[in-house]
Design an enzyme around this catalytic site. Sequence first.
Site, short mmCIF file in Angstrom:
data_model
loop_
_atom_site.label_atom_id
_atom_site.label_comp_id
_atom_site.label_asym_id
_atom_site.label_seq_id
_atom_site.Cartn_x
_atom_site.Cartn_y
_atom_site.Cartn_z
N THR A 128 -11.07 19.30 33.34
CA THR A 128 -10.76 17.91 33.71
C THR A 128 -9.35 17.52 33.24
O THR A 128 -8.86 18.06 32.24
CB THR A 128 -11.79 16.95 33.06
OG1 THR A 128 -11.34 15.60 33.25
CG2 THR A 128 -11.95 17.19 31.56
N ASP A 129 -8.77 16.54 33.92
CA ASP A 129 -7.46 16.02 33.46
C ASP A 129 -7.59 15.29 32.13
O ASP A 129 -6.60 15.04 31.45
CB ASP A 129 -6.83 15.10 34.52
CG ASP A 129 -7.68 13.89 34.89
OD1 ASP A 129 -8.77 13.70 34.31
OD2 ASP A 129 -7.25 13.11 35.77
N GLU A 130 -8.82 14.94 31.75
CA GLU A 130 -9.01 14.16 30.51
C GLU A 130 -8.68 14.96 29.25
O GLU A 130 -8.52 14.38 28.18
CB GLU A 130 -10.45 13.63 30.42
CG GLU A 130 -10.77 12.67 31.53
CD GLU A 130 -11.92 11.73 31.20
OE1 GLU A 130 -12.32 11.65 30.03
OE2 GLU A 130 -12.41 11.08 32.15
N TYR A 153 -16.63 13.42 25.49
CA TYR A 153 -16.72 14.24 26.70
C TYR A 153 -15.47 15.09 26.85
O TYR A 153 -15.53 16.32 27.02
CB TYR A 153 -16.90 13.34 27.94
CG TYR A 153 -16.48 14.02 29.22
CD1 TYR A 153 -17.23 15.08 29.74
CD2 TYR A 153 -15.31 13.65 29.89
CE1 TYR A 153 -16.81 15.73 30.90
CE2 TYR A 153 -14.90 14.29 31.04
CZ TYR A 153 -15.65 15.34 31.54
OH TYR A 153 -15.24 16.00 32.67
N LYS A 157 -14.82 19.27 26.71
CA LYS A 157 -14.19 20.05 27.78
C LYS A 157 -12.97 20.81 27.24
O LYS A 157 -12.71 21.95 27.61
CB LYS A 157 -13.78 19.15 28.95
CG LYS A 157 -14.93 18.47 29.67
CD LYS A 157 -15.91 19.44 30.30
CE LYS A 157 -15.44 19.98 31.64
NZ LYS A 157 -16.49 20.80 32.30
#
Length: 348
Positions: A128-130, A153, A157
């Site tokens: 994810t970009d997060e 979260y 990741k």
Amino acid sequence: MKDGRRVLVTGGCGFIGSNFILYLLRNRSDVRVINLDCLTYAGNRSNLLEAEGDPRYRFVLGDVRDSRLVNELAEEADVIVNFAAQTHVDRSLMDGASFIATNVHGVFVLLDALRRHKHIRKLVHISTDEVYGETSRDRPASESDPLRPRNPYAASKAGADLLCLSFHTAHGLPVVIVRPVNIVGPRQHPEKVVPLFVTSALQDLPLPVYGDGRQVRDWLYVEDFCRALELIIEQGEPGQVYNVAGDNPQENIHLAESILDILGKPRSLIRLVPDRPGHDRSYALEAAKVRRLGWSPEVDFRAALERTVAWYRDNAWWWRAIYDDPAFRAYYRQQYGSRLAQGVPYRS
Ligand code: DAU
């Protein structure tokens, strides 16, 4: 992707996983897909009704952390694509345990299986970009940037990404990491902002916009993402990370307004509610690497949103079943009960 490939998809009953399986079956005549999914609240077998009965598709009920089962299925695969994850930031703030279990330990089990099954050509891990933390249009994250996740979260990741890279470095495993922006499309669980706003508007319920609604997300249509993934599976280099951007930055408040406009609903449904703790203000990616493989998005934001809204309008049976589930009702109350009570109307 070449025909004749045997693909093990983990978490294929979720939003992106199910769209990817349907995409493969529609576009690759000779592909074989095994879908390993443990059907959490967000996994829905009816996402793949179209695939059931297709001799090229097989569903296996099981957990990505079950190493015996994963190793058994790995025997039959040329490629593994890992979508299996807990994905909702708000839930990770309520209770992060399952995020560590699935998102970190699950990936470890896959990597360990890859070590034992040398015939597998590639493990493509969906991240994810997060993981980069807050990023913006004027300073978009590139693949080599440091990871600075800011919620449980995103941290789970980031942990998984680092595990993947360490297995590549230490054991030479053919692992590729894909970091997409926010994906929009059919079959996404209504805890996420787009389906939540669409299904709320369809029921004349308020749309809870966190904080001032000026946070920015970059949106990409799910089919565009599937095309990027297909290319990365074929041409992505082991040990590499690929950002996948939409170049469609939108403020959340604008997203809410667009959804209401498409549905012909009043903007008075919007409520500004207390913010998500640690809410990342914006995400933006630099994605030249995947573009060099020959990919670019084809569906613009308005078209993506219109197609998505139309799907939810036409498939009310799908999301009504979720709203009828007592577990979702309890989640909705916990997440939005007092927030909506404190909410204020938005004046554009
Ligand atoms: O950026 C990629 C990520 O996008 C994925 O890795 C995640 O799995 C996926 O859930 C998504 O994370 P976000 O936190 O961006 O998605 P979410 O739909 O929860 O929220 C999108 C934006 O909308 C975010 O700024 C928070 C806001 N929001 C969300 C909800 C659920 C609201 O204003 N109100 C809401 O009720």
